[in-house]
Design an enzyme around this catalytic site. Structure first.
Site, PDB file in Angstrom:
ATOM      1  N   MET A   1       0.994   3.049   6.665  1.00 52.56           N
ATOM      2  CA  MET A   1      -0.224   2.526   6.036  1.00 52.56           C
ATOM      3  C   MET A   1      -1.387   3.483   6.274  1.00 52.56           C
ATOM      4  O   MET A   1      -1.768   3.737   7.431  1.00 52.56           O
ATOM      5  CB  MET A   1      -0.561   1.135   6.580  1.00 52.56           C
ATOM      6  CG  MET A   1       0.328   0.035   6.042  1.00 52.56           C
ATOM      7  SD  MET A   1      -0.186  -1.604   6.582  1.00 52.56           S
ATOM      8  CE  MET A   1       0.348  -1.592   8.288  1.00 52.56           C
TER       9      MET A   1
ATOM     10  N   CYS B   1       3.959   5.077  -3.597  1.00 52.82           N
ATOM     11  CA  CYS B   1       2.507   4.870  -3.629  1.00 52.82           C
ATOM     12  C   CYS B   1       2.034   4.671  -5.074  1.00 52.82           C
ATOM     13  O   CYS B   1       2.314   5.501  -5.939  1.00 52.82           O
ATOM     14  CB  CYS B   1       1.797   6.062  -3.000  1.00 52.82           C
ATOM     15  SG  CYS B   1       0.010   5.896  -3.107  1.00 52.82           S
TER      16      CYS B   1
ATOM     17  N   LYS C   1      11.087   5.674   0.953  1.00 50.95           N
ATOM     18  CA  LYS C   1      10.435   4.376   0.728  1.00 50.95           C
ATOM     19  C   LYS C   1       9.997   4.341  -0.729  1.00 50.95           C
ATOM     20  O   LYS C   1       9.349   5.267  -1.208  1.00 50.95           O
ATOM     21  CB  LYS C   1       9.234   4.215   1.647  1.00 50.95           C
ATOM     22  CG  LYS C   1       8.458   2.928   1.367  1.00 50.95           C
ATOM     23  CD  LYS C   1       7.529   2.601   2.516  1.00 50.95           C
ATOM     24  CE  LYS C   1       6.768   1.321   2.241  1.00 50.95           C
ATOM     25  NZ  LYS C   1       5.615   1.531   1.373  1.00 50.95           N
TER      26      LYS C   1
ATOM     27  N   GLY D   1       7.607  -6.135   1.756  1.00 52.94           N
ATOM     28  CA  GLY D   1       6.705  -6.857   0.861  1.00 52.94           C
ATOM     29  C   GLY D   1       6.573  -8.311   1.241  1.00 52.94           C
ATOM     30  O   GLY D   1       7.536  -9.081   1.135  1.00 52.94           O
TER      31      GLY D   1
ATOM     32  N   ARG E   1       1.072  -5.316   6.068  1.00 51.07           N
ATOM     33  CA  ARG E   1      -0.214  -5.994   6.252  1.00 51.07           C
ATOM     34  C   ARG E   1      -0.227  -7.040   7.363  1.00 51.07           C
ATOM     35  O   ARG E   1      -1.262  -7.235   8.005  1.00 51.07           O
ATOM     36  CB  ARG E   1      -0.661  -6.600   4.915  1.00 51.07           C
ATOM     37  CG  ARG E   1      -1.083  -5.521   3.916  1.00 51.07           C
ATOM     38  CD  ARG E   1      -1.199  -6.063   2.518  1.00 51.07           C
ATOM     39  NE  ARG E   1       0.105  -6.461   2.000  1.00 51.07           N
ATOM     40  CZ  ARG E   1       0.303  -7.021   0.814  1.00 51.07           C
ATOM     41  NH1 ARG E   1      -0.726  -7.254   0.025  1.00 51.07           N
ATOM     42  NH2 ARG E   1       1.516  -7.337   0.404  1.00 51.07           N
TER      43      ARG E   1
HETATM   44  C1  LIG Z   1      -3.958  -0.265   3.867  1.00 49.30           C
HETATM   45  C2  LIG Z   1      -2.615   0.110   3.333  1.00 49.30           C
HETATM   46  C3  LIG Z   1      -2.219   1.438   3.321  1.00 49.30           C
HETATM   47  C4  LIG Z   1      -0.950   1.801   2.840  1.00 49.30           C
HETATM   48  N1  LIG Z   1      -0.558   3.106   2.911  1.00 49.30           N
HETATM   49  C5  LIG Z   1       0.735   3.427   2.608  1.00 49.30           C
HETATM   50  C6  LIG Z   1       1.240   4.746   2.864  1.00 49.30           C
HETATM   51  O1  LIG Z   1       0.539   5.628   3.366  1.00 49.30           O
HETATM   52  N2  LIG Z   1       2.536   4.977   2.518  1.00 49.30           N
HETATM   53  C7  LIG Z   1       3.366   4.008   1.985  1.00 49.30           C
HETATM   54  O2  LIG Z   1       4.535   4.264   1.714  1.00 49.30           O
HETATM   55  N3  LIG Z   1       2.897   2.768   1.746  1.00 49.30           N
HETATM   56  C8  LIG Z   1       1.627   2.459   2.075  1.00 49.30           C
HETATM   57  N4  LIG Z   1       1.205   1.169   1.919  1.00 49.30           N
HETATM   58  C9  LIG Z   1       2.162   0.146   1.442  1.00 49.30           C
HETATM   59  C10 LIG Z   1       2.852  -0.540   2.638  1.00 49.30           C
HETATM   60  O3  LIG Z   1       3.620   0.381   3.368  1.00 49.30           O
HETATM   61  C11 LIG Z   1       3.748  -1.690   2.169  1.00 49.30           C
HETATM   62  O4  LIG Z   1       4.707  -1.178   1.294  1.00 49.30           O
HETATM   63  C12 LIG Z   1       2.983  -2.782   1.437  1.00 49.30           C
HETATM   64  O5  LIG Z   1       1.771  -3.097   2.103  1.00 49.30           O
HETATM   65  C13 LIG Z   1       3.824  -4.056   1.290  1.00 49.30           C
HETATM   66  O6  LIG Z   1       4.242  -4.526   2.547  1.00 49.30           O
HETATM   67  P1  LIG Z   1       3.476  -5.757   3.296  1.00 49.30           P
HETATM   68  O7  LIG Z   1       3.434  -6.903   2.338  1.00 49.30           O
HETATM   69  O8  LIG Z   1       4.271  -6.012   4.523  1.00 49.30           O
HETATM   70  O9  LIG Z   1       2.079  -5.268   3.593  1.00 49.30           O
HETATM   71  C14 LIG Z   1      -0.075   0.806   2.342  1.00 49.30           C
HETATM   72  C15 LIG Z   1      -0.486  -0.522   2.330  1.00 49.30           C
HETATM   73  C16 LIG Z   1      -1.725  -0.885   2.828  1.00 49.30           C
HETATM   74  C17 LIG Z   1      -2.131  -2.342   2.830  1.00 49.30           C
END
Ligand SMILES: Cc1cc2nc3c(=O)[nH]c(=O)nc-3n(C[C@H](O)[C@H](O)[C@H](O)COP(=O)(O)O)c2cc1C
Length: 329
Positions: A19, A102, A141, A205, A229
């Site tokens: 993240m 991304c 990913k 997710g 998150r």
């Molecule tokens: C603040 C933030 C930054 C993120 N940065 C990245 C990142 O650098 N690389 C990536 O693959 N996903 C990134 N994501 C996506 C997360 O890795 C994840 O796939 C997404 O938040 C869904 O998972 P969750 O529901 O558990 O948050 C980011 C998500 C958030 C909220």
């Protein structure tokens, strides 16, 4: 047991998601202490790395105590990505992860991140060449697809596996969905149920309760959960899930003292890592999350996020401990 290459992990490992601006070394270390089995860095630009951009290079720093750790890179240019492997290897991570998920415009418009979901052949070639370039396990990913009408994740995952990808984490949304709607784990389960698949398939997710993690394990049959998150401001989430798996009960609320201690350690680790000025500055964004929910907190938050001197921030933590001693989370 789940394995990424030669890395042995417990059954149904919990992975800290990459993240941006969140998964820095101190936060990763805190998550690891609280039960994360694998942690990933935020994404690092291959174009930034090959140009030696200080901001990108700093993102390669890892602590011994957070292992196994994956460094995540993004880009769409074959030569840059291959050079990036050589640079990243010098940081000695356990895993190199490729970001093919991304959704943001500035990344996608260059064909990187989820942009590559429009060119599966390039996705496969990039992965194949990167696997050949390193002895480290390469993981991917990604998302379900570019949009609802072009979901081919079962075929994509199989092709990536066949060129040597060692594990795949799938966010159950398409690029078109960005973060809207609910993550759909069914297509991820289809990937896992493909009899040709033998690498770990991690679901990602909306895992924001221990029950959802259990559902991902027991009803969808996935190999592990990648958590994003739900861990922000709550590195204890990993411990909460594991406790629930072991006992069927919820762990009690995290106390104010534990939250203050996490904020304190986060700040101290950041200062040790980046020095006083940057350490104080870059830890600011985490405080709101650690203390979320406390009413009339603004005065204290302001002290934490406007002080340039760590002594003042540490003093603000002491004040919070004193002032809100009776607050129940
Ligand atoms: C603040 C933030 C930054 C993120 N940065 C990245 C990142 O650098 N690389 C990536 O693959 N996903 C990134 N994501 C996506 C997360 O890795 C994840 O796939 C997404 O938040 C869904 O998972 P969750 O529901 O558990 O948050 C980011 C998500 C958030 C909220």
């Amino acid at each position: 047991m789940v394995k990424i290459g030669d890395i042995e992990l417990p059954d149904f490992p919990l992975l800290l998601a990459p993240m941006e601006d969140v998964s820095d070394p101190p936060f990763r270390a805190l998550c690891k202490e609280q039960g994360a089995d694998v942690v990933y860095t935020e994404f690092v630009s291959s174009e930034g790395l090959i140009r030696n951009a200080a901001k990108s290079v700093m993102k390669l720093d890892i602590y011994e105590k957070e292992r196994p750790v994956g460094i995540q890179i993004f880009g769409a240019n074959m030569e840059s990505m291959l050079q990036t492997i050589d640079i990243v290897e010098k940081s000695n991570p356990d895993i190199i992860d490729i970001n093919f998920g991304c959704p943001v415009k500035k990344v996608v418009s260059k064909g990187a991140g989820a942009g590559i979901l429009k060119d599966i052949c390039l996705m496969e070639q990039l992965t194949a060449e990167m696997v050949k370039r390193t002895n480290l396990p390469v993981t991917v990913k990604t998302r379900l697809g570019w949009d609802h009408d072009s979901i081919k994740i079962v075929e994509v995952a199989e092709r990536l596996q066949d060129v040597g990808c060692k594990a795949i984490s799938i966010h159950g949304r398409t690029r078109a969905q960005m973060y809207k709607g609910e993550a759909d784990w069914k297509p991820i389960a289809e990937v896992k149920n493909n009899p040709r698949m033998h690498i770990p398939v991690f679901g990602n997710g909306d895992v924001d309760t221990p029950e959802k993690a259990m559902l991902m394990r027991d009803s969808y049959g996935l190999d592990g959960a990648m958590i994003g998150r739900a861990s922000i401001g709550n590195p204890w989430f990993f411990k909460q899930v594991k406790h629930f798996f072991e006992t069927g009960e919820h762990l009690g609320p995290i106390s104010l003292a534990e939250r203050v201690e996490a904020a304190r350690r986060h700040l101290q680790m950041a200062i040790d890592w980046k020095g006083e000025t940057l350490g104080v500055f870059e830890t600011r964004r985490h405080y709101t999350n650690y203390f979320k929910g406390i009413p009339h907190f603004k005065e204290y938050r302001m002290k934490m996020v406007t002080s340039d001197d760590s002594k003042d921030v540490f003093a603000a933590f002491d004040e919070v401990l004193d002032k809100f001693a009776d607050y129940q989370f």
